[in-house]
Design an enzyme around this catalytic site. Structure first.
Site, PDB file in Angstrom:
ATOM      1  N   GLU A 243     -29.059   9.483  28.662  1.00 40.93           N
ATOM      2  CA  GLU A 243     -28.790   8.053  28.453  1.00 40.93           C
ATOM      3  C   GLU A 243     -28.097   7.886  27.104  1.00 40.93           C
ATOM      4  O   GLU A 243     -28.306   8.699  26.195  1.00 40.93           O
ATOM      5  CB  GLU A 243     -30.115   7.263  28.432  1.00 40.93           C
ATOM      6  N   LYS A 245     -27.715   6.907  23.450  1.00 39.81           N
ATOM      7  CA  LYS A 245     -28.665   6.610  22.377  1.00 39.81           C
ATOM      8  C   LYS A 245     -28.073   5.467  21.562  1.00 39.81           C
ATOM      9  O   LYS A 245     -27.146   5.660  20.777  1.00 39.81           O
ATOM     10  CB  LYS A 245     -28.887   7.839  21.482  1.00 39.81           C
TER      11      LYS A 245
HETATM   12  P1  ATP Z   1     -33.397   8.259  14.943  1.00 38.65           P
HETATM   13  O1  ATP Z   1     -33.713   8.255  13.487  1.00 38.65           O
HETATM   14  O2  ATP Z   1     -32.583   9.432  15.388  1.00 38.65           O
HETATM   15  O3  ATP Z   1     -32.922   6.953  15.487  1.00 38.65           O
HETATM   16  P2  ATP Z   1     -36.131   7.878  15.473  1.00 38.65           P
HETATM   17  O4  ATP Z   1     -36.950   8.735  14.561  1.00 38.65           O
HETATM   18  O5  ATP Z   1     -36.043   6.441  15.164  1.00 38.65           O
HETATM   19  O6  ATP Z   1     -34.727   8.558  15.671  1.00 38.65           O
HETATM   20  P3  ATP Z   1     -36.670   9.212  17.876  1.00 38.65           P
HETATM   21  O7  ATP Z   1     -37.758   9.056  18.850  1.00 38.65           O
HETATM   22  O8  ATP Z   1     -36.617  10.466  17.128  1.00 38.65           O
HETATM   23  O9  ATP Z   1     -36.725   7.967  16.916  1.00 38.65           O
HETATM   24  O10 ATP Z   1     -35.284   9.020  18.620  1.00 38.65           O
HETATM   25  C1  ATP Z   1     -35.215   8.172  19.710  1.00 38.65           C
HETATM   26  C2  ATP Z   1     -34.894   6.762  19.266  1.00 38.65           C
HETATM   27  O11 ATP Z   1     -33.637   6.405  19.786  1.00 38.65           O
HETATM   28  C3  ATP Z   1     -35.866   5.766  19.855  1.00 38.65           C
HETATM   29  O12 ATP Z   1     -36.944   5.526  18.980  1.00 38.65           O
HETATM   30  C4  ATP Z   1     -35.017   4.529  20.104  1.00 38.65           C
HETATM   31  O13 ATP Z   1     -35.112   3.638  19.008  1.00 38.65           O
HETATM   32  C5  ATP Z   1     -33.602   5.028  20.141  1.00 38.65           C
HETATM   33  N1  ATP Z   1     -32.950   4.929  21.462  1.00 38.65           N
HETATM   34  C6  ATP Z   1     -31.706   4.450  21.669  1.00 38.65           C
HETATM   35  N2  ATP Z   1     -31.356   4.537  22.946  1.00 38.65           N
HETATM   36  C7  ATP Z   1     -32.385   5.095  23.614  1.00 38.65           C
HETATM   37  C8  ATP Z   1     -32.605   5.456  24.982  1.00 38.65           C
HETATM   38  N3  ATP Z   1     -31.682   5.277  25.909  1.00 38.65           N
HETATM   39  N4  ATP Z   1     -33.810   6.014  25.292  1.00 38.65           N
HETATM   40  C9  ATP Z   1     -34.743   6.235  24.338  1.00 38.65           C
HETATM   41  N5  ATP Z   1     -34.583   5.909  23.036  1.00 38.65           N
HETATM   42  C10 ATP Z   1     -33.415   5.351  22.668  1.00 38.65           C
END
Ligand code: ATP
Length: 574
Positions: A243, A245
Site C-alpha cells: 500500500e 505509505k
Molecule cells: P515513520 O517514522 O516511518 O512514519 P512510524 O514510526 O511513525 O514510521 P511505523 O509503524 O514504523 O510508524 O510506520 C508505519 C506508519 O506509516 C504508520 O504508523 C502510519 O502512520 C503510516 N502509514 C501511511 N500509510 C500507511 C498504510 N497504507 N498502512 C499502514 N501505515 C501507513
C-alpha cells in the site's frame, strides 16, 4: 492508602534505575492497596488523573497553581514568584513555604479532588479550580504538597513505562504472576486503559481474556518493521499486498453510529483537529466502526498529496475556516478493526481489506489507501516509484494472512522508503536526554543535544548520538529552549544509561527524527550495551529532520530496531 505513603513510594521509584527493582517496589505497593484504590493509583503513578483518551486534563497552568500556593501558604503571589524563579520548581517552593505539619490526605481523596477540579468548566472556572487546589494544599504536608503540585501541573514524570506497570500489576494481582503478563498486555493493547485493566486483573485472568474492543477506547496501534531492499521484503513476505505509505498523521476513528471520536497515535483524543474530515461523514448513516487512516494535507486546487509539514500547520488552538480551506485534509483509510459489534483484528489482512472496501462510506474527503498485489522485487519497485511520484513516502508491505497485532511492531507489515545510497535505510525517532551549551553563534543556548533510543526490555533510555547539525536558527533560539527548559534536572535521570556527561540533563520526553549516514560502534554510547558489551551503537553524521510531537518517549525507536538496522547494514556486532 495515605497520600503520604503514596508519595514515599513515588520517591523510591524515582530514585531507582533498575527495572527489576522498580517492578518489585511497585508490585509491593499495589498489593498493599485496597482494591478500590488500585485504578486511581495506577493513573497517579503515570502523573495522570484519567487515561489520555478521555481528554480529561487538569489544565492548570503553573501560574494558576502558584496563585493557589500563595493562598494556601498565606504569602503574597510575589513571594511565590520570586522563590519560583530561584528554585525553578513549584513543588520545591511549596515544600519551603508551607508550614511543617503532618498532613492527612488519602490517595483516593486526592484523586477525587483533582478530578473535580478537572471537571470545572464555564464562567469562573479558573477561580474555582484555584480555590479547590488551595484547599487541598492547606491540608497537605510540605512533602505531599510538592507532589500534589507536580500532578496538578502535569509535570510529574516518575519515569515508569506502561510495560513496567503492567508487569507490576501481573505480579501483584494475578496468581500466576509474571507468566500471566501476556494476558494483561493484550487487554491493555485492546483498550489503552491501564486503570480498567487493573480492575479486570482483580477479577482474574478470565475477565482479562474476555476483553473486546470498545468504541471510545483507542486500540494501541500496530506498527511496521523496516527492511532495506525489495528483495529482503519479498524473502520475508512472499507474494503480498503493498500500500502507499502516506506521509501525514495516523488517526484512529471511532464511531458509535452517530458520534465520532478521533485518536492520535499516542491514544490522545484529537477529534477537534479534524472537523472537515468528520463533517464529510456526519450526514451518512453508518454502522458503529473503528478504522485507521493516514490524514494527509492535499493541494486545495489539484488534490495532490502535500508533505507532512503541512499537517503541522493545522495544529493550532483554533482552526479557522480560512485555515481549513488553505490546508484541506484527506483521510486514506487502510484498516478496519471493528464493525457493527464484531471485532475484526484477528481476521487476516486479506479479509479485513475486503470488508473495508465493501464498507467505506464514499466521500470526497476519504479514500481507500492505494494498494496493489506484489509478487516480485520488480513489481514492488515499480509500485514504489508510482507511490513516490504521487507524493507518498514509500510503501507499507502487508502479509495477506496477517492479523492486526495491536500495540506491536510486526513483521507482518514492512515499510519501504526506497534505496539507501549513502545513508541509513530509515530515519530514527530519538529522545533528547541532555544538552551541551553552544559556543560562538550558539553561545548561551543549547548547541547540541544527547539522544537516546528506548530499551523496552529494561524500560530505560540508552544514548546513541550527540546531535548539533540540522537545527534552524529558530529551533536554537526558540523551540529547543521552549521544549527543553521545563524538563531540566540537575542529575542524570535514573532511567537514562549514558557514558557521556552533558552540561544539562532532561527528563526523557521530547522526540526528534534524525537522519544519519551510518551506524558504528563507540565506547561513548550505550545503545545496545546489554547485547554488545562496552561499545554501544552510535550514529555517524546525524542530522536533525523534525520534532515528532505525535510521539512520546516510549514510542521512540527501540534498541531492537537499531540492532536490526545495524545487522541489515552489515555492522559487525561482536
Ligand atoms: P515513520 O517514522 O516511518 O512514519 P512510524 O514510526 O511513525 O514510521 P511505523 O509503524 O514504523 O510508524 O510506520 C508505519 C506508519 O506509516 C504508520 O504508523 C502510519 O502512520 C503510516 N502509514 C501511511 N500509510 C500507511 C498504510 N497504507 N498502512 C499502514 N501505515 C501507513
Amino acid at each position: 492508602m495515605t497520600f503520604l505513603r503514596f508519595v514515599r513510594i513515588l520517591r523510591q521509584v524515582e530514585a531507582t534505575s533498575s527495572r527489576r527493582a522498580t517492578v518489585a517496589l511497585l508490585a509491593e505497593a499495589l498489593a498493599e492497596l485496597p482494591p478500590a484504590e488500585i485504578p486511581a493509583a495506577v493513573l497517579l503513578l503515570q502523573g495522570r488523573i484519567a487515561p489520555p483518551f478521555t481528554g480529561i486534563e487538569l489544565g492548570l497552568a503553573e501560574i494558576e497553581a502558584a496563585r493557589a500556593l500563595a493562598t494556601a501558604a498565606q504569602v503574597s503571589e510575589e513571594t511565590v514568584r520570586q522563590q519560583l524563579s530561584q528554585l525553578g520548581d513549584l513543588g520545591q517552593v511549596a515544600e519551603q513555604l508551607l508550614p511543617p505539619r503532618p498532613g492527612g490526605l488519602t490517595l483516593a481523596e486526592v484523586h477525587t479532588a483533582l478530578l473535580a477540579i478537572a471537571h470545572e468548566h464555564g464562567a469562573g472556572a479558573a477561580g474555582r479550580k484555584r480555590a479547590a487546589l488551595a484547599d487541598l494544599l492547606r491540608r497537605a504536608s510540605p512533602e505531599e504538597a510538592r507532589y500534589l503540585l507536580r500532578i496538578a501541573t502535569g509535570t510529574l514524570r516518575v519515569g515508569v513505562g506502561d510495560a513496567t506497570l503492567l508487569e507490576a500489576l501481573a505480579c501483584a494481582l494475578l496468581p500466576a504472576g509474571r507468566t500471566a503478563l501476556p494476558v494483561l498486555e493484550r487487554a491493555y493493547a485492546l483498550t489503552s486503559d491501564l486503570a480498567y485493566v487493573a480492575t479486570l486483573a482483580q477479577q482474574g485472568e478470565a475477565a482479562l481474556r474476555d476483553v473486546r474492543l470498545q468504541v471510545g477506547k483507542p486500540v494501541r496501534m500496530m506498527l511496521a518493521e523496516r527492511l532495506p531492499t525489495p528483495e529482503a521484503i519479498l524473502d520475508r513476505l512472499g507474494s503480498h499486498q503493498a500500500e502507499y505509505k502516506y506521509d501525514g498523521e495516523r488517526i484512529q476513528v471511532h464511531s458509535d453510529g452517530s458520534q465520532f471520536v478521533i485518536y492520535s497515535r499516542r491514544g490522545e483524543r484529537v477529534t477537534h483537529q479534524f472537523p472537515d474530515l468528520l463533517a464529510a461523514w456526519q450526514a451518512t448513516p453508518h454502522l458503529p466502526f473503528i478504522l485507521e487512516a493516514e490524514a494527509v494535507v492535499v493541494d486545495p486546487d489539484s488534490g495532490a498529496l502535500l508533505p507532512f509539514q503541512r499537517v503541522l500547520n493545522r495544529r493550532v488552538k483554533h482552526l479557522t475556516p480560512a485555515l481549513l480551506e488553505a490546508h484541506p485534509l484527506k483521510g486514506f483509510v487502510f484498516d478496519l478493526l471493528h464493525l457493527a459489534g464484531e471485532d475484526l483484528i484477528t481476521l487476516p489482512y486479506r479479509e479485513r481489506r475486503a470488508r473495508l472496501e465493501a464498507f467505506l462510506p464514499s466521500s470526497p474527503r476519504w479514500a481507500l489507501a492505494a494498494a496493489r498485489p506484489v509478487a516480485s522485487p520488480e513489481e514492488l519497485t515499480a509500485f514504489f516509484t508510482e507511490a513516490v511520484q504521487a507524493g507518498a513516502e514509500g510503501l507499507v508491505c502487508k502479509a495477506w494472512e496477517g492479523p492486526y497485532t495491536a500495540g506491536e511492531r510486526s513483521t507482518l507489515w514492512i515499510k519501504y522508503k526506497g534505496p539507501t545510497a549513502g545513508r541509513l535505510a530509515d530515519t530514527l525517532d530519538l529522545v533528547i536526554v541532555g544538552a551541551w551549551w553552544g559556543r560562538g553563534r550558539r553561545g548561551g543556548r543549547y548547541g547540541s543535544v544527547l539522544l537516546a533510543v528506548y530499551n523496552a526490555q529494561e524500560d530505560r533510555f540508552e544514548t546513541i548520538s550527540r546531535l548539533g547539525a540540522g537545527f534552524s536558527d529558530e529551533d536554537l533560539r526558540q523551540r529547543l529552549p521552549a521544549l527543553l527548559d521545563p524538563l531540566r534536572r540537575q542529575d542524570p535521570p535514573p532511567r537514562v544509561l549514558a557514558a557521556l556527561q552533558p552540561d544539562v540533563w532532561f527528563e526523557p520526553a521530547i522526540v526528534c527524527e534524525v537522519q544519519a549516514q551510518e551506524l558504528t560502534r563507540s565506547p561513548l554510547h550505550t545503545a545496545g550495551r546489554g547485547q554488545l558489551g562496552e561499545r554501544g551503537l552510535a550514529l555517524r553524521f546525524p542530522r536533525f529532520v523534525r520534532f515528532r510531537e505525535e510521539k512520546g518517549p516510549y514510542e521512540a525507536t527501540t534498541v531492537e530496531e537499531v540492532l536490526a538496522l545495524a545487522q541489515a547494514s552489515g555492522i559487525p556486532l561482536q
